[in-house]
Design a protein around this motif. Structure first.
Motif, PDB file in Angstrom:
ATOM      1  N   MET A 120      49.882  54.747  49.768  1.00 39.50           N
ATOM      2  CA  MET A 120      50.125  53.328  49.656  1.00 39.50           C
ATOM      3  C   MET A 120      51.557  53.127  49.194  1.00 39.50           C
ATOM      4  SD  MET A 120      48.277  50.714  47.027  1.00 39.50           S
ATOM      5  CE  MET A 120      48.907  51.504  45.573  1.00 39.50           C
ATOM      6  N   ALA A 121      52.414  52.616  50.047  1.00 36.93           N
ATOM      7  CA  ALA A 121      53.806  52.378  49.706  1.00 36.93           C
ATOM      8  C   ALA A 121      54.004  50.935  49.257  1.00 36.93           C
ATOM      9  CB  ALA A 121      54.686  52.673  50.906  1.00 36.93           C
ATOM     10  N   LEU A 122      54.971  50.759  48.375  1.00 36.30           N
ATOM     11  CA  LEU A 122      55.299  49.411  47.926  1.00 36.30           C
ATOM     12  C   LEU A 122      56.076  48.675  49.001  1.00 36.30           C
ATOM     13  CD1 LEU A 122      56.633  49.884  44.285  1.00 36.30           C
ATOM     14  CD2 LEU A 122      54.437  49.014  44.994  1.00 36.30           C
ATOM     15  N   VAL A 123      55.887  47.397  49.070  1.00 40.46           N
ATOM     16  CA  VAL A 123      56.675  46.559  49.953  1.00 40.46           C
ATOM     17  C   VAL A 123      58.058  46.436  49.313  1.00 40.46           C
ATOM     18  CG1 VAL A 123      56.869  44.259  50.954  1.00 40.46           C
ATOM     19  CG2 VAL A 123      54.630  45.299  50.658  1.00 40.46           C
ATOM     20  N   LYS A 124      59.103  46.675  50.081  1.00 40.13           N
ATOM     21  CA  LYS A 124      60.446  46.636  49.509  1.00 40.13           C
ATOM     22  C   LYS A 124      60.846  45.236  49.071  1.00 40.13           C
ATOM     23  CE  LYS A 124      62.300  50.715  51.663  1.00 40.13           C
ATOM     24  NZ  LYS A 124      63.360  51.319  52.432  1.00 40.13           N
ATOM     25  N   LYS A 125      60.436  44.224  49.833  1.00 40.13           N
ATOM     26  CA  LYS A 125      60.778  42.858  49.472  1.00 40.13           C
ATOM     27  C   LYS A 125      60.101  42.507  48.148  1.00 40.13           C
ATOM     28  CE  LYS A 125      60.766  38.124  51.122  1.00 40.13           C
ATOM     29  NZ  LYS A 125      60.388  37.212  52.191  1.00 40.13           N
ATOM     30  N   GLY A 126      60.890  42.087  47.198  1.00 41.31           N
ATOM     31  CA  GLY A 126      60.351  41.707  45.895  1.00 41.31           C
ATOM     32  C   GLY A 126      60.271  42.839  44.892  1.00 41.31           C
ATOM     33  N   SER A 127      60.577  44.071  45.316  1.00 46.07           N
ATOM     34  CA  SER A 127      60.541  45.174  44.360  1.00 46.07           C
ATOM     35  C   SER A 127      61.896  45.285  43.661  1.00 46.07           C
ATOM     36  CB  SER A 127      60.175  46.486  45.049  1.00 46.07           C
ATOM     37  OG  SER A 127      61.191  46.902  45.926  1.00 46.07           O
ATOM     38  N   ARG A 128      61.884  45.892  42.502  1.00 43.70           N
ATOM     39  CA  ARG A 128      63.102  46.063  41.709  1.00 43.70           C
ATOM     40  C   ARG A 128      63.380  47.536  41.502  1.00 43.70           C
ATOM     41  NH1 ARG A 128      63.169  42.546  36.500  1.00 43.70           N
ATOM     42  NH2 ARG A 128      65.317  43.253  36.644  1.00 43.70           N
ATOM     43  N   ARG A 187      61.181  52.351  42.301  1.00 42.82           N
ATOM     44  CA  ARG A 187      61.047  50.931  42.651  1.00 42.82           C
ATOM     45  C   ARG A 187      59.759  50.445  42.030  1.00 42.82           C
ATOM     46  NH1 ARG A 187      60.569  49.187  47.901  1.00 42.82           N
ATOM     47  NH2 ARG A 187      59.332  50.988  48.390  1.00 42.82           N
ATOM     48  N   TRP A 188      59.771  49.220  41.537  1.00 44.20           N
ATOM     49  CA  TRP A 188      58.565  48.661  40.921  1.00 44.20           C
ATOM     50  C   TRP A 188      58.446  47.192  41.260  1.00 44.20           C
ATOM     51  CZ3 TRP A 188      58.284  44.882  37.018  1.00 44.20           C
ATOM     52  CH2 TRP A 188      59.508  44.500  36.458  1.00 44.20           C
ATOM     53  N   ARG A 189      57.230  46.698  41.147  1.00 37.01           N
ATOM     54  CA  ARG A 189      56.955  45.275  41.347  1.00 37.01           C
ATOM     55  C   ARG A 189      55.644  44.925  40.667  1.00 37.01           C
ATOM     56  NH1 ARG A 189      56.670  43.146  46.858  1.00 37.01           N
ATOM     57  NH2 ARG A 189      55.533  41.489  45.859  1.00 37.01           N
ATOM     58  N   LEU A 190      55.488  43.644  40.369  1.00 36.67           N
ATOM     59  CA  LEU A 190      54.216  43.187  39.826  1.00 36.67           C
ATOM     60  C   LEU A 190      53.154  43.337  40.894  1.00 36.67           C
ATOM     61  CD1 LEU A 190      55.141  39.947  37.876  1.00 36.67           C
ATOM     62  CD2 LEU A 190      54.558  42.180  36.942  1.00 36.67           C
ATOM     63  N   SER A 191      51.976  43.691  40.484  1.00 41.43           N
ATOM     64  CA  SER A 191      50.863  43.844  41.410  1.00 41.43           C
ATOM     65  C   SER A 191      50.202  42.489  41.609  1.00 41.43           C
ATOM     66  CB  SER A 191      49.849  44.841  40.856  1.00 41.43           C
ATOM     67  OG  SER A 191      48.748  44.930  41.710  1.00 41.43           O
ATOM     68  N   ARG A 192      50.174  42.023  42.844  1.00 41.90           N
ATOM     69  CA  ARG A 192      49.556  40.736  43.137  1.00 41.90           C
ATOM     70  C   ARG A 192      48.043  40.878  43.323  1.00 41.90           C
ATOM     71  NH1 ARG A 192      53.505  37.566  42.859  1.00 41.90           N
ATOM     72  NH2 ARG A 192      55.447  37.795  43.953  1.00 41.90           N
ATOM     73  N   LYS A 193      47.617  42.044  43.736  1.00 46.90           N
ATOM     74  CA  LYS A 193      46.190  42.297  43.934  1.00 46.90           C
ATOM     75  C   LYS A 193      45.888  43.695  43.428  1.00 46.90           C
ATOM     76  CE  LYS A 193      45.990  39.593  48.165  1.00 46.90           C
ATOM     77  NZ  LYS A 193      45.744  39.625  49.594  1.00 46.90           N
ATOM     78  N   HIS A 194      44.698  43.889  42.977  1.00 46.70           N
ATOM     79  CA  HIS A 194      44.279  45.210  42.515  1.00 46.70           C
ATOM     80  C   HIS A 194      43.330  45.825  43.528  1.00 46.70           C
ATOM     81  CE1 HIS A 194      46.243  44.257  38.809  1.00 46.70           C
ATOM     82  NE2 HIS A 194      45.444  43.241  38.589  1.00 46.70           N
ATOM     83  N   TRP A 195      43.625  45.666  44.813  1.00 47.15           N
ATOM     84  CA  TRP A 195      42.730  46.165  45.854  1.00 47.15           C
ATOM     85  C   TRP A 195      42.639  47.680  45.859  1.00 47.15           C
ATOM     86  CZ3 TRP A 195      45.081  49.435  49.186  1.00 47.15           C
ATOM     87  CH2 TRP A 195      46.458  49.338  49.308  1.00 47.15           C
TER      88      TRP A 195
END
Length: 103
Positions: free
Chosen positions: A1-9, A19-27
């Motif tokens: 599962m890769a992070l979406v680059k848009k919105g990651s820091r 790279r990190w980002r807030l998790s919008r869903k815990h699917w």
């Protein structure tokens, strides 16, 4: 599962770029959706994603207002804690889950 680059820091911890980002869903996990979580991966070689549940109220729960946001120093501490608990970000596999308690 890769992070979406848009919105990651981007964050560098101990000489390694992530790279990190807030998790919008815990699917991907069995977390309580009312708690704030963030996801982290190695920026150079994405593999196993780290999912950190903070234990604080989620930004997504309209009735709950978080006392604070996730700061880079918290992400760095979460990365270090996960690494010391066996997270190997360059390897493939299921998301590595780290539960932190609210303080």
């Amino acid at each position: 599962m890769a992070l979406v680059k848009k919105g990651s820091r981007r964050i560098v911890v101990d000489g390694v770029e992530y790279r990190w980002r807030l998790s919008r869903k815990h699917w991907c996990c069995d977390f309580d959706a009312s708690t704030l979580a963030y996801m982290v991966e190695d920026a150079a070689r994405p593999g196993t994603t780290l999912v950190v549940e903070t234990g604080r109220p989620s930004l997504l729960a309209p009735s709950l207002v978080p006392a604070e946001l996730v700061l880079p120093r918290e992400v760095a501490a979460g990365i270090r804690a996960a690494r010391s608990n066996g997270w190997t970000p360059g390897s493939n596999g299921s998301p590595f889950k780290l539960h932190l308690s609210a303080v």
